[in-house]
Scaffold this active site. Sequence first.
Site, PDB file in Angstrom:
ATOM      1  CB  SER A 135      -0.879  -0.040   1.258  1.00  0.00           C
ATOM      2  OG  SER A 135      -1.671   1.111   1.348  1.00  0.00           O
ATOM      3  CE  LYS A 161      -4.881   0.135   0.323  1.00  0.00           C
ATOM      4  NZ  LYS A 161      -5.645  -0.630   1.328  1.00  0.00           N
ATOM      5  N   GLY A 290      -4.660  -4.237   6.106  1.00  0.00           N
ATOM      6  CA  GLY A 290      -3.663  -4.002   7.152  1.00  0.00           C
ATOM      7  C   GLY A 290      -3.839  -2.632   7.758  1.00  0.00           C
TER       8      GLY A 290
HETATM    9  O1  OSB Z   1      -7.355   1.870   4.442  1.00  0.00           O
HETATM   10  O2  OSB Z   1      -6.291   0.078   4.199  1.00  0.00           O
HETATM   11  C1  OSB Z   1      -6.394   1.179   4.736  1.00  0.00           C
HETATM   12  C2  OSB Z   1      -3.316   1.883   6.899  1.00  0.00           C
HETATM   13  C3  OSB Z   1      -3.889   2.525   7.963  1.00  0.00           C
HETATM   14  C4  OSB Z   1      -5.251   2.765   7.953  1.00  0.00           C
HETATM   15  C5  OSB Z   1      -6.035   2.345   6.877  1.00  0.00           C
HETATM   16  C6  OSB Z   1      -5.454   1.676   5.813  1.00  0.00           C
HETATM   17  C7  OSB Z   1      -4.069   1.482   5.806  1.00  0.00           C
HETATM   18  C8  OSB Z   1      -3.346   0.851   4.707  1.00  0.00           C
HETATM   19  C9  OSB Z   1      -2.037   0.165   5.049  1.00  0.00           C
HETATM   20  O3  OSB Z   1      -3.671   0.926   3.550  1.00  0.00           O
HETATM   21  C10 OSB Z   1      -2.028  -1.271   4.721  1.00  0.00           C
HETATM   22  C11 OSB Z   1      -0.880  -2.010   5.359  1.00  0.00           C
HETATM   23  O4  OSB Z   1      -0.869  -2.198   6.604  1.00  0.00           O
HETATM   24  O5  OSB Z   1       0.008  -2.423   4.618  1.00  0.00           O
HETATM   25 MG    MG Z   2      -8.573   0.821   3.050  1.00  0.00          MG
END
Ligand code: OSB
Ligand code: MG
Length: 369
Positions: A135, A161, A290
């Site tokens: 992400s 992403k 995550g």
């Molecule tokens: O929306 O998926 C989300 C991290 C913090 C809060 C919300 C989100 C996220 C991420 C990180 O997209 C995903 C990861 O832990 O790799």
């Molecule tokens: Mg999300």
Amino acid sequence: MKIEQVELRHIEMELVEPFETSFGREVLRPAIIISVKADGLTGWGECVAGAGPWYSYETIQTAWHVLNDFLIPYLWEGPFTKIDEVIQRWSRVRGHSMAKAGLEAALWDLLAQASKKPLAKMLGGTKERVASGVSIGIHENIPALLKTIHKRVDEGYCRVKLKVKPGWDENILGPVRKEFQKILLMADANAAFNLSHKALLKNLDQFNLIMIEQPFSYDDLVDHAELQREIKTPICLDESIKSSRDARQAQQLKSCRIINIKQGRVGGPSEAKKIHDFCLENKIPVWCGGMLETGIGRAHNVALASLPGFTLPNDLSASNRYYKEDIIEPSFELNSDGTLSVPTGPGIGVHVLQDRLKRFTREQKVFHA
Ligand code: OSB
Ligand code: MG
């Protein structure tokens, strides 16, 4: 099982690079690390509430309050044989899913250790490896973003992403798709758009995204259904799905075609498994989201993602994508096929490094039966 001791630690860890989403920028990631003790064993869990109420209403402080004053006291009501009995006790507590999830996760680790089984197997996991996506946050400018994507693709992540928001949307997805024509690409808006942006969102169909995650409000199902009727790209819901009931209603309303399962958001491993089972039966693909977890939360997520319905790449990256030093051993490493291995030892199958945990602790409290 009779719990003898519970410990809460408010920790704070510095991310290797700041992570910016439509709701803000994070540099220091807080968490509450929860441990439960019984019969000489220690189970570990992680509460993923944030520093502020941006992703959801929960924060480290609200979670600490609810754990301290309500959830932990339910454990002292007596021994239990199934985790369902504990969930039943605290079903009176409305919401506060992240607080519940962290404690329930610690109980699962403990129970799996007592049964001498890997947590993944206890939950019904069938995979030895889980697909690892990455992400990527909002960047200063497009060249900086392209540079980060190159780095992650070269490292071997099997899906990218990108965080989006109004003004950081088609203008970045266009150049990214042009540079990376083959990669599995998706966008996550964290609820930053609304129905007035429908034309813009329809335009994203041209970028061949595998999905767009949570374009509309954090609690919406109805407007998402309207958008899904008008766009080809599958909508994936994150924030809006807080329970298996939400998953069922999203399916009835056709609000999305894919669901992101986060155990913190839905109240724990048991509810996460219920959503998984519902989606598997109804042929809705799922993947594990995550929350920038430490190795403890990551180990819980990897175990969950080993269930058969998790057919899309997960937001489960290697430890070093998040933190310079993780608090577990061995840390999670990316395999050459773009996966993380599911630990095979009892419980979460990783060892918690006490000295590092101590170093990151800001506040600590021990509770006895
Ligand atoms: O929306 O998926 C989300 C991290 C913090 C809060 C919300 C989100 C996220 C991420 C990180 O997209 C995903 C990861 O832990 O790799
Ligand atoms: Mg999300």
